[in-house]
Design a protein around this motif. Structure first.
Motif, PDB file in Angstrom:
ATOM      1  N   MET A  66       0.841  -1.204   0.000  1.00 50.48           N
ATOM      2  CA  MET A  66       0.000   0.000   0.000  1.00 50.48           C
ATOM      3  C   MET A  66       0.870   1.244   0.000  1.00 50.48           C
ATOM      4  O   MET A  66       1.797   1.369   0.797  1.00 50.48           O
ATOM      5  CB  MET A  66      -0.887   0.003   1.257  1.00 50.48           C
ATOM      6  N   VAL A  67       0.558   2.157  -0.906  1.00 51.34           N
ATOM      7  CA  VAL A  67       1.183   3.483  -0.926  1.00 51.34           C
ATOM      8  C   VAL A  67       0.077   4.504  -1.123  1.00 51.34           C
ATOM      9  O   VAL A  67      -0.728   4.380  -2.055  1.00 51.34           O
ATOM     10  CB  VAL A  67       2.241   3.616  -2.039  1.00 51.34           C
ATOM     11  N   CYS A  68       0.028   5.513  -0.240  1.00 53.92           N
ATOM     12  CA  CYS A  68      -1.073   6.478  -0.250  1.00 53.92           C
ATOM     13  C   CYS A  68      -0.577   7.879  -0.577  1.00 53.92           C
ATOM     14  O   CYS A  68       0.574   8.235  -0.298  1.00 53.92           O
ATOM     15  CB  CYS A  68      -1.784   6.513   1.101  1.00 53.92           C
ATOM     16  N   THR A  69      -1.449   8.673  -1.155  1.00 61.59           N
ATOM     17  CA  THR A  69      -1.233  10.107  -1.308  1.00 61.59           C
ATOM     18  C   THR A  69      -2.094  10.820  -0.274  1.00 61.59           C
ATOM     19  O   THR A  69      -3.119  10.303   0.159  1.00 61.59           O
ATOM     20  CB  THR A  69      -1.633  10.585  -2.713  1.00 61.59           C
ATOM     21  N   ARG A  71      -2.122  13.665   3.279  1.00 60.98           N
ATOM     22  CA  ARG A  71      -1.606  13.647   4.649  1.00 60.98           C
ATOM     23  C   ARG A  71      -2.671  13.260   5.673  1.00 60.98           C
ATOM     24  O   ARG A  71      -2.354  12.739   6.735  1.00 60.98           O
ATOM     25  CB  ARG A  71      -1.037  15.020   5.013  1.00 60.98           C
ATOM     26  N   MET A  72      -3.928  13.539   5.369  1.00 60.22           N
ATOM     27  CA  MET A  72      -5.016  13.280   6.303  1.00 60.22           C
ATOM     28  C   MET A  72      -6.008  12.297   5.685  1.00 60.22           C
ATOM     29  O   MET A  72      -6.052  12.127   4.463  1.00 60.22           O
ATOM     30  CB  MET A  72      -5.737  14.584   6.662  1.00 60.22           C
ATOM     31  N   HIS A  73      -6.844  11.692   6.527  1.00 61.77           N
ATOM     32  CA  HIS A  73      -7.821  10.737   5.994  1.00 61.77           C
ATOM     33  C   HIS A  73      -8.816  11.414   5.056  1.00 61.77           C
ATOM     34  O   HIS A  73      -9.413  10.770   4.198  1.00 61.77           O
ATOM     35  CB  HIS A  73      -8.558  10.035   7.142  1.00 61.77           C
ATOM     36  N   THR A  74      -8.982  12.716   5.191  1.00 59.92           N
ATOM     37  CA  THR A  74      -9.945  13.431   4.360  1.00 59.92           C
ATOM     38  C   THR A  74      -9.425  13.732   2.959  1.00 59.92           C
ATOM     39  O   THR A  74     -10.215  14.108   2.087  1.00 59.92           O
ATOM     40  CB  THR A  74     -10.342  14.745   5.044  1.00 59.92           C
ATOM     41  N   ASP A  75      -8.124  13.598   2.727  1.00 55.16           N
ATOM     42  CA  ASP A  75      -7.601  13.864   1.375  1.00 55.16           C
ATOM     43  C   ASP A  75      -6.723  12.714   0.870  1.00 55.16           C
ATOM     44  O   ASP A  75      -5.923  12.891  -0.038  1.00 55.16           O
ATOM     45  CB  ASP A  75      -6.815  15.182   1.332  1.00 55.16           C
ATOM     46  N   ARG A  76      -6.924  11.528   1.424  1.00 57.65           N
ATOM     47  CA  ARG A  76      -6.043  10.401   1.122  1.00 57.65           C
ATOM     48  C   ARG A  76      -6.688   9.457   0.111  1.00 57.65           C
ATOM     49  O   ARG A  76      -7.873   9.142   0.195  1.00 57.65           O
ATOM     50  CB  ARG A  76      -5.721   9.653   2.415  1.00 57.65           C
ATOM     51  N   VAL A 101       4.517  -3.616   2.007  1.00 57.91           N
ATOM     52  CA  VAL A 101       4.776  -2.173   2.117  1.00 57.91           C
ATOM     53  C   VAL A 101       3.505  -1.523   2.637  1.00 57.91           C
ATOM     54  O   VAL A 101       2.408  -1.807   2.140  1.00 57.91           O
ATOM     55  CB  VAL A 101       5.167  -1.565   0.751  1.00 57.91           C
ATOM     56  N   MET A 102       3.647  -0.632   3.621  1.00 58.13           N
ATOM     57  CA  MET A 102       2.513   0.111   4.151  1.00 58.13           C
ATOM     58  C   MET A 102       2.945   1.553   4.387  1.00 58.13           C
ATOM     59  O   MET A 102       3.600   1.872   5.382  1.00 58.13           O
ATOM     60  CB  MET A 102       1.992  -0.500   5.455  1.00 58.13           C
ATOM     61  N   LEU A 103       2.616   2.407   3.426  1.00 62.32           N
ATOM     62  CA  LEU A 103       2.964   3.825   3.529  1.00 62.32           C
ATOM     63  C   LEU A 103       1.709   4.676   3.320  1.00 62.32           C
ATOM     64  O   LEU A 103       1.063   4.569   2.286  1.00 62.32           O
ATOM     65  CB  LEU A 103       4.019   4.196   2.480  1.00 62.32           C
ATOM     66  N   PRO A 104       1.339   5.509   4.285  1.00 63.03           N
ATOM     67  CA  PRO A 104       2.041   5.732   5.555  1.00 63.03           C
ATOM     68  C   PRO A 104       1.749   4.610   6.541  1.00 63.03           C
ATOM     69  O   PRO A 104       0.665   4.024   6.522  1.00 63.03           O
ATOM     70  CB  PRO A 104       1.445   7.048   6.039  1.00 63.03           C
ATOM     71  N   LEU A 106       0.800   4.210   9.930  1.00 62.46           N
ATOM     72  CA  LEU A 106       0.238   5.096  10.948  1.00 62.46           C
ATOM     73  C   LEU A 106       0.073   4.434  12.304  1.00 62.46           C
ATOM     74  O   LEU A 106      -0.228   5.112  13.288  1.00 62.46           O
ATOM     75  CB  LEU A 106      -1.121   5.626  10.478  1.00 62.46           C
ATOM     76  N   GLY A 107       0.227   3.114  12.374  1.00 62.30           N
ATOM     77  CA  GLY A 107      -0.006   2.443  13.639  1.00 62.30           C
ATOM     78  C   GLY A 107      -1.439   2.635  14.094  1.00 62.30           C
ATOM     79  O   GLY A 107      -2.390   2.557  13.311  1.00 62.30           O
ATOM     80  N   SER A 108      -1.608   2.931  15.368  1.00 60.79           N
ATOM     81  CA  SER A 108      -2.961   3.106  15.918  1.00 60.79           C
ATOM     82  C   SER A 108      -3.652   4.353  15.385  1.00 60.79           C
ATOM     83  O   SER A 108      -4.874   4.469  15.449  1.00 60.79           O
ATOM     84  CB  SER A 108      -2.898   3.167  17.448  1.00 60.79           C
ATOM     85  N   ARG A 109      -2.876   5.288  14.818  1.00 60.26           N
ATOM     86  CA  ARG A 109      -3.489   6.506  14.269  1.00 60.26           C
ATOM     87  C   ARG A 109      -4.362   6.203  13.056  1.00 60.26           C
ATOM     88  O   ARG A 109      -5.161   7.033  12.642  1.00 60.26           O
ATOM     89  CB  ARG A 109      -2.402   7.515  13.891  1.00 60.26           C
ATOM     90  N   ARG A 110      -4.205   4.994  12.512  1.00 54.88           N
ATOM     91  CA  ARG A 110      -5.036   4.599  11.372  1.00 54.88           C
ATOM     92  C   ARG A 110      -6.513   4.526  11.758  1.00 54.88           C
ATOM     93  O   ARG A 110      -7.389   4.547  10.887  1.00 54.88           O
ATOM     94  CB  ARG A 110      -4.533   3.250  10.852  1.00 54.88           C
ATOM     95  N   PHE A 111      -6.780   4.465  13.047  1.00 51.52           N
ATOM     96  CA  PHE A 111      -8.162   4.389  13.525  1.00 51.52           C
ATOM     97  C   PHE A 111      -8.610   5.705  14.166  1.00 51.52           C
ATOM     98  O   PHE A 111      -9.580   5.730  14.916  1.00 51.52           O
ATOM     99  CB  PHE A 111      -8.302   3.239  14.523  1.00 51.52           C
TER     100      PHE A 111
END
Length: 406
Positions: A66-69, A71-76, A101-104, A106-111
């Motif tokens: 996983m690769v994401c664009t 910075r926040m969940h609202t624009d990812r 691969v996991m980018l970003p 986020l650990g627990s911040r993913r929730f």
């Protein structure tokens, strides 16, 4: 030594060896047959050929990537390889291997609250996306995966029965998300995970891809564990111009990033798909009046049509979503000089009006035009070049309330 006993022992050994080979052969045949069935299920999704064994080996060795664009969940928006979905648990699964691969990361911040929004409606708690994490070793205890060979765009529709939501929240964001990633072309496939049925306007979604969009409920017929070889999850919000008041009173977005030029590029695409020629031009100017048949009716519609024709010296045509095909309505609107309609979702079709046309929105009694401005905002976007007029019924005596409502 008893020769008969030796001979018998040799015979038993030979038979055991034959039976062992037969059992192993049957096991191999079973595995091959199972792979053929799973390959066939994958082929039913698409004409794209897939090597099941190679796809399974890639999943086991490489896991999910996983690769994401954003910075926040609202624009990812996230790009995945080998993202899987359990149709039984209705959960997405990220399989970990040494090559994952996991980018970003986020650990627990993913929730907090989610990895991303599946819809273009920002930060709505019914539209969040996340996944569960498992080691690839867990595949041994799970149903054999069915691989989805098409490049997938995975998203939620917000309200597929409402035309404003269909265009503003779904079609435009899907179209420009696909523009953002080159491999999301017309041969990719849309997967809608919100749980709605097809809805009233499903044919419009079909215009965005050469392949039939699939709904969450349909995935259950394909297999218990689906694995998307390549997928994009989430939608761009860059084309949205209106927010619906979930956090603050509804109104135009604080930071509108889309112009009329992008809206018109999208409307041109839709017209081409609907076989509405852009070269068609009206021999005379005319006005289109949207007629509603269930609620928010124009009670003096005939009088209004006559008054418009006399005032502007133009032919006046009535259309309705219920009685006319969508392509027919688009064909009429795309050459109209004016569009007149009661306040309602059908006014989003003003995005098909030619430059210089006028939008007239009629508001019922006690509905403040300043509180509901999606079409005013659309008309005012730079490059739309539309004139907007709001009219409000200020006389309660000219109102007939809807039956069964106070």
């Amino acid at each position: 030594m008893n020769i008969a006993a030796v001979f018998n022992a040799l015979l038993v050994s030979a038979l055991a060896a034959v039976l062992w080979k037969y059992i192993k052969l049957r096991e191999h045949v079973f595995v091959v047959e199972e792979e053929l069935v799973l390959t066939r299920q994958s082929q039913e999704l698409s004409q794209v050929q897939i090597d099941y064994h190679a796809a399974l080996q890639a999943l086991v060795e490489d896991g999910t990537r996983m690769v994401c664009t954003g910075r926040m969940h609202t624009d990812r928006i996230c790009r995945f390889e080998s993202l899987c979905y359990s149709t039984e648990a209705e959960e997405f699964v990220f399989f970990h291997s040494n090559a994952s691969v996991m980018l970003p990361n986020l650990g627990s911040r993913r929730f907090q609250p989610a990895l991303l929004d599946l819809s273009s409606v920002e930060d709505h708690n019914t539209q969040y996306f996340n996944f569960v994490e498992l080691p690839v070793a867990a595949l041994k205890f799970m149903p054999k995966p069915v691989f989805v060979p098409d490049v997938a765009l995975i998203a939620n529709r917000f309200n597929p029965d409402n035309l404003m939501h269909v265009f503003h929240d779904d079609l435009l964001p899907i179209f420009y998300t696909m523009q953002q990633f080159p491999d999301l072309d017309m041969e990719s496939r849309l997967f809608f995970m919100e749980g709605w049925n097809e809805g009233l306007h499903f044919d419009l979604y079909k215009l965005l891809s050469n392949k039939q969009p699939l709904l969450r409920e349909q995935l259950k017929t394909l297999g218990r564990l689906l694995c998307f070889t390549k997928s994009y999850v989430g939608l761009s919000k860059i084309t949205t111009w209106y927010q619906y008041g979930f956090v603050q009173p509804q109104g135009p977005k604080a930071n509108i990033l889309v112009s009329g030029n992008e809206i018109r590029h999208f409307s041109k695409f839709m017209m081409e798909k609907l076989n509405v020629s852009l070269e068609e031009s009206a021999s005379e100017e005319y006005i289109v009046v949207f007629s509603r048949t269930i609620n928010r009716l124009i009670l003096n519609e005939a009088e209004l049509i006559l008054a418009l024709a006399q005032e502007f010296q133009m032919k006046t045509i009535t259309v309705s979503i219920e009685d006319h095909s969508f392509s027919h309505i688009v064909r009429l609107i795309s050459n109209a000089s004016m569009l007149v309609s009661m306040h309602g979702a059908q006014l989003v079709m003003s995005l098909f009006l030619p430059r210089g046309a006028t939008v007239v929105e009629l508001f019922p009694y006690a509905i403040n035009p300043e509180h509901y401005t999606p079409y005013k905002t659309l008309s005012a976007l730079p490059g739309m070049d539309l004139q907007y007029i709001a009219w409000q019924n200020a006389d309660q005596e000219n109102t007939v309330t809807f039956p069964d409502r106070p």
